[in-house]
Design a protein around this motif. Sequence first.
Motif, PDB file in Angstrom:
ATOM      1  N   LEU A 187      -3.931  10.137   2.361  1.00 41.75           N
ATOM      2  CA  LEU A 187      -4.652   9.183   1.511  1.00 41.75           C
ATOM      3  C   LEU A 187      -3.878   7.872   1.497  1.00 41.75           C
ATOM      4  O   LEU A 187      -2.654   7.867   1.390  1.00 41.75           O
ATOM      5  CB  LEU A 187      -4.767   9.735   0.074  1.00 41.75           C
ATOM      6  CG  LEU A 187      -5.382   8.785  -0.967  1.00 41.75           C
ATOM      7  CD1 LEU A 187      -6.859   8.524  -0.669  1.00 41.75           C
ATOM      8  CD2 LEU A 187      -5.236   9.355  -2.373  1.00 41.75           C
TER       9      LEU A 187
ATOM     10  N   HIS B  61       0.821  -1.210   0.000  1.00 42.95           N
ATOM     11  CA  HIS B  61       0.000   0.000   0.000  1.00 42.95           C
ATOM     12  C   HIS B  61       0.853   1.258   0.000  1.00 42.95           C
ATOM     13  O   HIS B  61       2.018   1.230   0.417  1.00 42.95           O
ATOM     14  CB  HIS B  61      -0.942   0.030   1.212  1.00 42.95           C
ATOM     15  CG  HIS B  61      -2.236  -0.699   0.942  1.00 42.95           C
ATOM     16  ND1 HIS B  61      -2.281  -2.041   0.668  1.00 42.95           N
ATOM     17  CD2 HIS B  61      -3.536  -0.253   0.888  1.00 42.95           C
ATOM     18  CE1 HIS B  61      -3.535  -2.421   0.467  1.00 42.95           C
ATOM     19  NE2 HIS B  61      -4.320  -1.348   0.598  1.00 42.95           N
TER      20      HIS B  61
ATOM     21  N   PHE C 157      -3.858   4.063  -0.436  1.00 41.06           N
ATOM     22  CA  PHE C 157      -4.461   3.266  -1.525  1.00 41.06           C
ATOM     23  C   PHE C 157      -3.514   2.130  -1.926  1.00 41.06           C
ATOM     24  O   PHE C 157      -2.320   2.159  -1.596  1.00 41.06           O
ATOM     25  CB  PHE C 157      -4.805   4.151  -2.732  1.00 41.06           C
ATOM     26  CG  PHE C 157      -3.610   4.864  -3.328  1.00 41.06           C
ATOM     27  CD1 PHE C 157      -2.836   4.263  -4.320  1.00 41.06           C
ATOM     28  CD2 PHE C 157      -3.262   6.154  -2.900  1.00 41.06           C
ATOM     29  CE1 PHE C 157      -1.752   4.922  -4.870  1.00 41.06           C
ATOM     30  CE2 PHE C 157      -2.167   6.803  -3.445  1.00 41.06           C
ATOM     31  CZ  PHE C 157      -1.409   6.198  -4.436  1.00 41.06           C
TER      32      PHE C 157
ATOM     33  N   GLU D  92      -2.244   0.120  -7.880  1.00 45.65           N
ATOM     34  CA  GLU D  92      -2.856   1.145  -8.734  1.00 45.65           C
ATOM     35  C   GLU D  92      -1.813   2.074  -9.378  1.00 45.65           C
ATOM     36  O   GLU D  92      -2.133   2.894 -10.228  1.00 45.65           O
ATOM     37  CB  GLU D  92      -3.866   1.980  -7.920  1.00 45.65           C
ATOM     38  CG  GLU D  92      -5.084   1.171  -7.483  1.00 45.65           C
ATOM     39  CD  GLU D  92      -6.129   2.024  -6.754  1.00 45.65           C
ATOM     40  OE1 GLU D  92      -6.013   3.277  -6.833  1.00 45.65           O
ATOM     41  OE2 GLU D  92      -7.020   1.450  -6.131  1.00 45.65           O
TER      42      GLU D  92
ATOM     43  N   MET E 148      -8.590   5.193   3.692  1.00 45.35           N
ATOM     44  CA  MET E 148      -8.418   4.316   2.523  1.00 45.35           C
ATOM     45  C   MET E 148      -9.268   4.831   1.380  1.00 45.35           C
ATOM     46  O   MET E 148     -10.403   5.262   1.591  1.00 45.35           O
ATOM     47  CB  MET E 148      -8.856   2.872   2.844  1.00 45.35           C
ATOM     48  CG  MET E 148      -8.023   2.208   3.934  1.00 45.35           C
ATOM     49  SD  MET E 148      -6.509   1.490   3.344  1.00 45.35           S
ATOM     50  CE  MET E 148      -7.104  -0.028   2.694  1.00 45.35           C
ATOM     51  N   GLY E 149      -8.747   4.790   0.181  1.00 41.01           N
ATOM     52  CA  GLY E 149      -9.505   5.255  -0.978  1.00 41.01           C
ATOM     53  C   GLY E 149      -8.841   4.809  -2.255  1.00 41.01           C
ATOM     54  O   GLY E 149      -7.987   3.920  -2.254  1.00 41.01           O
ATOM     55  N   ASN E 150      -9.240   5.446  -3.347  1.00 42.18           N
ATOM     56  CA  ASN E 150      -8.615   5.144  -4.628  1.00 42.18           C
ATOM     57  C   ASN E 150      -7.514   6.155  -4.902  1.00 42.18           C
ATOM     58  O   ASN E 150      -7.534   7.278  -4.379  1.00 42.18           O
ATOM     59  CB  ASN E 150      -9.648   5.213  -5.754  1.00 42.18           C
ATOM     60  CG  ASN E 150     -10.621   4.046  -5.673  1.00 42.18           C
ATOM     61  OD1 ASN E 150     -10.252   2.968  -5.230  1.00 42.18           O
ATOM     62  ND2 ASN E 150     -11.858   4.287  -6.070  1.00 42.18           N
ATOM     63  N   ARG E 151      -6.593   5.761  -5.762  1.00 40.97           N
ATOM     64  CA  ARG E 151      -5.543   6.676  -6.212  1.00 40.97           C
ATOM     65  C   ARG E 151      -6.174   7.928  -6.817  1.00 40.97           C
ATOM     66  O   ARG E 151      -7.246   7.862  -7.413  1.00 40.97           O
ATOM     67  CB  ARG E 151      -4.684   5.946  -7.257  1.00 40.97           C
ATOM     68  CG  ARG E 151      -3.628   6.792  -7.928  1.00 40.97           C
ATOM     69  CD  ARG E 151      -2.876   6.030  -8.981  1.00 40.97           C
ATOM     70  NE  ARG E 151      -3.660   5.604 -10.115  1.00 40.97           N
ATOM     71  CZ  ARG E 151      -4.102   6.428 -11.063  1.00 40.97           C
ATOM     72  NH1 ARG E 151      -3.874   7.727 -10.997  1.00 40.97           N
ATOM     73  NH2 ARG E 151      -4.802   5.962 -12.083  1.00 40.97           N
TER      74      ARG E 151
ATOM     75  N   GLN F  16      -2.322  11.888  -5.723  1.00 38.77           N
ATOM     76  CA  GLN F  16      -3.266  12.578  -4.818  1.00 38.77           C
ATOM     77  C   GLN F  16      -3.621  13.921  -5.437  1.00 38.77           C
ATOM     78  O   GLN F  16      -2.779  14.544  -6.092  1.00 38.77           O
ATOM     79  CB  GLN F  16      -2.618  12.774  -3.426  1.00 38.77           C
ATOM     80  CG  GLN F  16      -3.584  13.312  -2.383  1.00 38.77           C
ATOM     81  CD  GLN F  16      -2.932  13.465  -1.011  1.00 38.77           C
ATOM     82  OE1 GLN F  16      -1.713  13.485  -0.896  1.00 38.77           O
ATOM     83  NE2 GLN F  16      -3.739  13.590   0.037  1.00 38.77           N
TER      84      GLN F  16
END
Length: 751
Positions: free
Chosen positions: A672, A661, A674, A678, A731-734, A691
């Motif tokens: 952030l 990660h 992720f 990704e 936690m999230g997406n790129r 980000q």
Amino acid sequence: MGKDLLPTGGDGRASAEPIDLKKALEERYLAYALSTIMHRALPDVRDGMKPVHRRIVHAMRLARLEPGQRFAKCASIVGDVMGKFHPHGDQSIYDALVRLAQSFAMRYPLVDGQGNFGNIDGDNAAAMRYTEARMTEAATSLLEGITEDAVDFRKTYNEEDEEPTVLPGAFPNLLANGSSGIAVGMATSIPPHNAAEICDAALAIIDDPAVADERLLDFVKGPDFPTGGLIVEDQASIREAYRTGRGGFRLRARWEKEDQGRGMWTAVVTEIPYGIQKSRLIEKIAELIISRRLPLLEDVRDESAEDIRVVLVPRSRTVTPELLMESVFKLTDLETRFPLNMNVLSRGKVPGVLSLKQVLREWLDHRREVLLRRSRHRLSEIEKRLEILAGYLVAYLNIDEVIRIIREEDEPKKEMIARFELTDNQAEAILNMRLRALRKLEEFEIRKEFDKLSEEKTQIEGLLASEAKQWKTVRWEVSKVRQTYDPEKNPELGARRTTFADAPDHDLEDVHEALIEREPITVVLSEKGWLRAMKGHLSDYSTLTFKEGDSLKLAFHAQTTDKILLLTTGGKVYTIGADRLPGGRGHGEPVRIMVDMENDQAIVTAFAHDPERRLLLASHAGNGFVVAEKDIIANTRKGKQVMNVKAPDETKMCVTVSGDHVAIIGENRKLLVFPLSEVPEMARGKGVRLQRYKDGGISDLKTFAIAEGLSWRDSADRSFVKSREELAEWMGNRAAAGRMAPKGFPRTGKF
């Protein structure tokens, strides 16, 4: 004043003639260039000789210095050559003669020398008054048929004598012994080859004139040097070299590992590359050991007698013999490159670069021409003899009448011609006969010789009329030479000495490291870009001193064998060998002196190279990608562009990739997290958005294993760890914006 010095004509007036200096110089330089090309530096494709060698061999023939006959003083031979044929210095003639006798310089020596003719260590031959010489079998086969009008002769330099323009050349001397020379605007370099292989290729051309170049290389494998060695050139480039007449061959010394017992060993060199002086080679190796440029090598010893034996002693038994030799090959003449440039005088007149097939074709055409000339010469001799034999027959049948005419007539010659219808030559031959020949002058003997010569005449006329018969004869002659130098019948002279091998495929990195003594160092980089290497691995950096206004940017441990990588704000990576860093005395040197770095760029970070690692690069604006560290090595001072950034953006972060990660925090304190999957892996580019920011940019970046949680240290050096569950809201997406950092996160915005 000047006018008085001008040459005057008969009437007392100045007779100086104005000339164009440019034109005069051009004419004179062209004359010099042509003279060098035609009469000094380039060999003739037909006999493989330059004029000086041809004149030496010709003079030795005239002095009857055949193999198996007496030797003659070299001073006498040189005197003959200089006085009659070659108007140059005696030393240059003697040097050429000496080379023709050296078994380590000539694959098939043309001169058999007695006395000191120099050695492979580079020592000179004794003076010409002490040495003696005669021809070898190879030289006599080059001269075969020279008295039978096989070649043209021309006047010598003083027009008192004649010399051959080319030798008949039954031996394929150009390729067998090679040649080298530097003319004006062109040079030649032909390595020696195996005579049996050349003859096989020539026979293949006779059998099929349209034979492909590729097919000839089934016979001529490559050069065959008198000093042996190994050719480590790949087959494709050897074929290309022979097809075009230009190329080169990597030639290595032959060596073997010798066990000394108890795990110790030495490497023993038994054959060195062609044209290398052994004493100079050993001096060079010794110099490299003293200057510590060959750290794997302890000592070098010359134990040679008649044979070559150079012993290389390793510093440690742990090093592999192959790696030791690879490092020695890299820095010394134990590996050389022999160039191929088949620039020769085609038909003795036109300089040009020929392929292997063209060289052999011209030699065979010359051999056919020699055959035709010798055949015509023999034919004319037979015709003269037949004419005289016919006259003898007439005399024998009318012997009493012939004796009467000679005794009684005032002009017996005229009387005989009129009486028996003889020719002038026949009548002269009868008159010149000795009385004792009358007893032998039997009809049977005359008829026997007459019939034999008539039969030979018919054969020669048949040969001259049929091209197929001519090539058959040339083929027989070439086969005869092939038998003389057959590797099985005459292994000492005919067996191949140079063999072929593939160069061991050692990683260049290993060899490079082997050339550097491995020592621990501490690399120190200052804020203003001054770089140095301190000896040993320092643990306390507070003692380091810097120039006024400068301070420590970073320091890390490395080895002298490492490569140091520098990443700049412009996204470029520079590579510097740790062994080339300035020492720890003083403040080091600015990086900009060592590499071509742009003035508007600064160093982001520096580290020792590890080819197994992967790096995550990020720019200030939040773009990034993963790159393999082995792909970013720069081979030149100019560096390698890895991250594409346009001002005002710049490369900001470089972290080692570990875990699965990515945690990224912006200057706006938003965090952030992720998955690493990704982020794409690429060798060069702008990367992808990691980000998103409204304003500002990246503050810090980290990769980690989600199972172990995300950790950081605060200003009081306390450790914090957030588990997967606790990180759920970050936690999230790129390319998302992220959320404000959790409580306890350092005010600096750094992990």
